[in-house]
Design a protein around this motif. Structure first.
Motif, PDB file in Angstrom:
ATOM      1  N   LEU A 304    -103.986   2.320  40.870  1.00 46.65           N
ATOM      2  CA  LEU A 304    -105.081   3.258  41.096  1.00 46.65           C
ATOM      3  C   LEU A 304    -106.376   2.736  40.488  1.00 46.65           C
ATOM      4  CD1 LEU A 304    -106.426   5.930  41.817  1.00 46.65           C
ATOM      5  CD2 LEU A 304    -105.305   6.968  39.823  1.00 46.65           C
ATOM      6  N   LEU A 305    -106.293   2.178  39.276  1.00 43.85           N
ATOM      7  CA  LEU A 305    -107.487   1.641  38.638  1.00 43.85           C
ATOM      8  C   LEU A 305    -108.092   0.521  39.475  1.00 43.85           C
ATOM      9  CD1 LEU A 305    -109.404   1.454  36.222  1.00 43.85           C
ATOM     10  CD2 LEU A 305    -107.753  -0.080  35.119  1.00 43.85           C
ATOM     11  N   THR A 314    -111.292   9.111  46.496  1.00 42.41           N
ATOM     12  CA  THR A 314    -109.975   9.709  46.284  1.00 42.41           C
ATOM     13  C   THR A 314    -109.172   9.791  47.577  1.00 42.41           C
ATOM     14  OG1 THR A 314    -110.840  11.013  44.433  1.00 42.41           O
ATOM     15  CG2 THR A 314    -108.754  11.727  45.405  1.00 42.41           C
ATOM     16  N   TRP A 315    -109.812  10.192  48.667  1.00 44.18           N
ATOM     17  CA  TRP A 315    -109.088  10.329  49.937  1.00 44.18           C
ATOM     18  C   TRP A 315    -108.525   8.987  50.371  1.00 44.18           C
ATOM     19  CZ3 TRP A 315    -109.437   8.154  54.767  1.00 44.18           C
ATOM     20  CH2 TRP A 315    -108.680   8.756  55.779  1.00 44.18           C
ATOM     21  N   GLU A 316    -109.336   7.940  50.275  1.00 43.71           N
ATOM     22  CA  GLU A 316    -108.883   6.619  50.710  1.00 43.71           C
ATOM     23  C   GLU A 316    -107.823   6.064  49.760  1.00 43.71           C
ATOM     24  OE1 GLU A 316    -108.492   3.158  52.969  1.00 43.71           O
ATOM     25  OE2 GLU A 316    -109.302   5.141  53.423  1.00 43.71           O
ATOM     26  N   PHE A 322    -100.170   6.051  49.612  1.00 44.80           N
ATOM     27  CA  PHE A 322     -99.183   6.949  50.233  1.00 44.80           C
ATOM     28  C   PHE A 322     -98.866   8.123  49.306  1.00 44.80           C
ATOM     29  CE2 PHE A 322     -98.435   2.676  51.909  1.00 44.80           C
ATOM     30  CZ  PHE A 322     -98.576   2.899  53.270  1.00 44.80           C
ATOM     31  N   LEU A 323     -99.943   8.716  48.767  1.00 47.45           N
ATOM     32  CA  LEU A 323     -99.819   9.842  47.858  1.00 47.45           C
ATOM     33  C   LEU A 323    -100.728  10.973  48.337  1.00 47.45           C
ATOM     34  CD1 LEU A 323    -100.133   7.965  44.420  1.00 47.45           C
ATOM     35  CD2 LEU A 323     -98.009   8.778  45.474  1.00 47.45           C
ATOM     36  N   SER A 324    -100.484  12.160  47.807  1.00 43.38           N
ATOM     37  CA  SER A 324    -101.407  13.258  48.079  1.00 43.38           C
ATOM     38  C   SER A 324    -102.619  13.110  47.168  1.00 43.38           C
ATOM     39  CB  SER A 324    -100.726  14.603  47.805  1.00 43.38           C
ATOM     40  OG  SER A 324    -100.505  14.765  46.412  1.00 43.38           O
ATOM     41  N   ASP A 330    -103.722  13.660  39.421  1.00 49.02           N
ATOM     42  CA  ASP A 330    -102.826  13.708  38.253  1.00 49.02           C
ATOM     43  C   ASP A 330    -102.757  12.341  37.571  1.00 49.02           C
ATOM     44  OD1 ASP A 330    -102.255  16.374  38.537  1.00 49.02           O
ATOM     45  OD2 ASP A 330    -100.363  16.076  39.609  1.00 49.02           O
ATOM     46  N   HIS A 331    -102.628  11.286  38.388  1.00 45.99           N
ATOM     47  CA  HIS A 331    -102.606   9.937  37.827  1.00 45.99           C
ATOM     48  C   HIS A 331    -103.922   9.625  37.113  1.00 45.99           C
ATOM     49  CE1 HIS A 331     -98.758   8.628  39.198  1.00 45.99           C
ATOM     50  NE2 HIS A 331     -99.054   8.611  40.486  1.00 45.99           N
ATOM     51  N   LEU A 332    -105.017  10.066  37.718  1.00 48.18           N
ATOM     52  CA  LEU A 332    -106.333   9.812  37.141  1.00 48.18           C
ATOM     53  C   LEU A 332    -106.483  10.527  35.791  1.00 48.18           C
ATOM     54  CD1 LEU A 332    -108.952   8.330  37.614  1.00 48.18           C
ATOM     55  CD2 LEU A 332    -109.790  10.312  38.911  1.00 48.18           C
ATOM     56  N   LYS A 333    -105.982  11.757  35.702  1.00 49.07           N
ATOM     57  CA  LYS A 333    -106.035  12.485  34.432  1.00 49.07           C
ATOM     58  C   LYS A 333    -105.233  11.750  33.355  1.00 49.07           C
ATOM     59  CE  LYS A 333    -106.606  17.068  36.525  1.00 49.07           C
ATOM     60  NZ  LYS A 333    -105.942  18.382  36.816  1.00 49.07           N
TER      61      LYS A 333
END
Length: 354
Positions: A304-305, A314-316, A322-324, A330-333
């Motif tokens: 993600l980073l 975020t959408w892209e 392949f995540l919502s 949540d990963h970003l938090k």
């Protein structure tokens, strides 16, 4: 019983030192004082390592053979016995124990340490699932000098918290630089002989080396970090270790540099050709990868980073992973919590150093 109680109290002090981890040099000096009180030693060498390549840099050492430093480093990297990259089942190994009382089986001891009267060496490695963060050798002098199993047990007991502290100290070195040149710094070059003697350098090289390993007042800088990557190249060629001859090291004020070693020239046997060590500012992808390891990001968080660094929204990101979008948030938090940042701008400024 008394020794066990003393070791327990020492471990508590080690934990307090580790909990206050900041600058890696100050951290190691404080820990060495505590270790010396618990496990006596006559000399030491403690290096940080690039967590991916395990190649040493930023050395802290007090050894009797300092005038022979290039030889010491070359032999250390070429010695398979108790090499830090081979300590997989336990973080501590003793020279006398590993060689069955025949230390001459160690190239380093046979060709150098024996002449300085070193009787035993306790070797430690500091590694976790995010990489290798350093290694420490403790030397004892005298023909009858031995480290005991109890002392090895004490060192084993402190290995995990010290590893966490070393990784944390590297994470603290990732700060956004207040100002920087428009041009990337470097590269500068240090030219070494096959025996690691300095043959030449570019004008800025001494400036970088002076910051990497601050010399005594009035003395020229010692290119110890360059010796390490060059020695790793020799280890590659001797088939002692396959890790690349490369190390990323913090210079100062959030600036990370990458050192690489390679042979130059095309004539004569490879082993007789000079070695060029290049020092240049760490590239953004290499810096971000190191940032992720230092802060203990998971594989998904690291991925993600990488997307955030490239400017992906975020959408892209959600589509590519392949995540919502909710899971991405949540990963970003989690990344924000681990890196003590509050938003993407601060996160990226620290990861990229700008």
């Amino acid at each position: 019983m008394a020794r066990s109680a003393a070791s327990a109290r020492s471990l508590e002090r080690v934990l307090r030192i580790c909990d206050s981890a900041g600058d890696s040099r100050a951290l190691r000096l404080q820990l060495l004082d505590e270790i010396r009180a618990a496990v006596g030693f006559d000399a030491y060498a403690w290096l940080l390592t690039d967590p991916e390549t395990s190649v040493g840099s930023a050395p802290l050492a007090d050894v009797p053979c300092l005038p022979e430093l290039p030889r010491l480093i070359r032999l250390k990297y070429l010695t398979g016995v108790n090499r830090w990259t081979t300590l997989h089942t336990a973080p501590v190994a003793l020279l006398q124990e590993a060689t069955g009382g025949e230390p001459s089986r160690s190239l380093l001891w046979r060709d150098l340490l024996a002449s300085y009267g070193i009787g035993d060496v306790a070797s430690m490695v500091f590694k976790d699932r995010f990489g290798c963060w350093g290694f420490l050798d403790l030397w004892r002098s005298g023909p009858l000098a031995r480290f005991s199993s109890a002392e090895a047990g004490y060192l084993t007991g402190i290995a995990q918290p010290v590893t966490r502290a070393l990784r944390s100290s590297q994470a603290h070195a990732f700060v956004a630089r207040a100002s920087r040149d428009a041009r990337r710094l470097g590269p500068v070059v240090l030219l070494l002989s096959p025996d690691l003697a300095v043959h030449g350098q570019t004008p800025q090289t001494q400036e970088y080396l002076r910051v990497l390993v601050p010399p005594a007042e009035g003395r020229p800088p010692i290119p110890a970090s360059a010796y390490n990557v060059a020695a790793q190249l020799l280890a590659n060629e001797a088939d002692v270790d396959r890790n690349p001859a490369r190390a990323r090291v913090h210079l100062s004020d959030g600036l990370w540099m990458t050192l690489r070693a390679a042979r130059i020239g095309s004539t004569g046997p490879v082993q007789e050709r000079d070695i060029a060590v290049t020092i240049e500012e760490t590239s953004p992808p290499e810096r971000v990868a190191l940032f992720a390891r230092a802060f203990g990001l998971s594989a998904r968080e690291s991925e993600l980073l990488g997307h955030l660094v490239s400017g992906t929204d975020t959408w892209e990101v959600a589509r590519r992973m392949f995540l919502s979008e909710h899971t991405v948030q949540d990963h970003l938090k989690s990344i924000f919590a681990k890196t003590a940042t509050r938003n993407r701008r601060i996160l990226l400024s620290r990861a990229l150093g700008s």
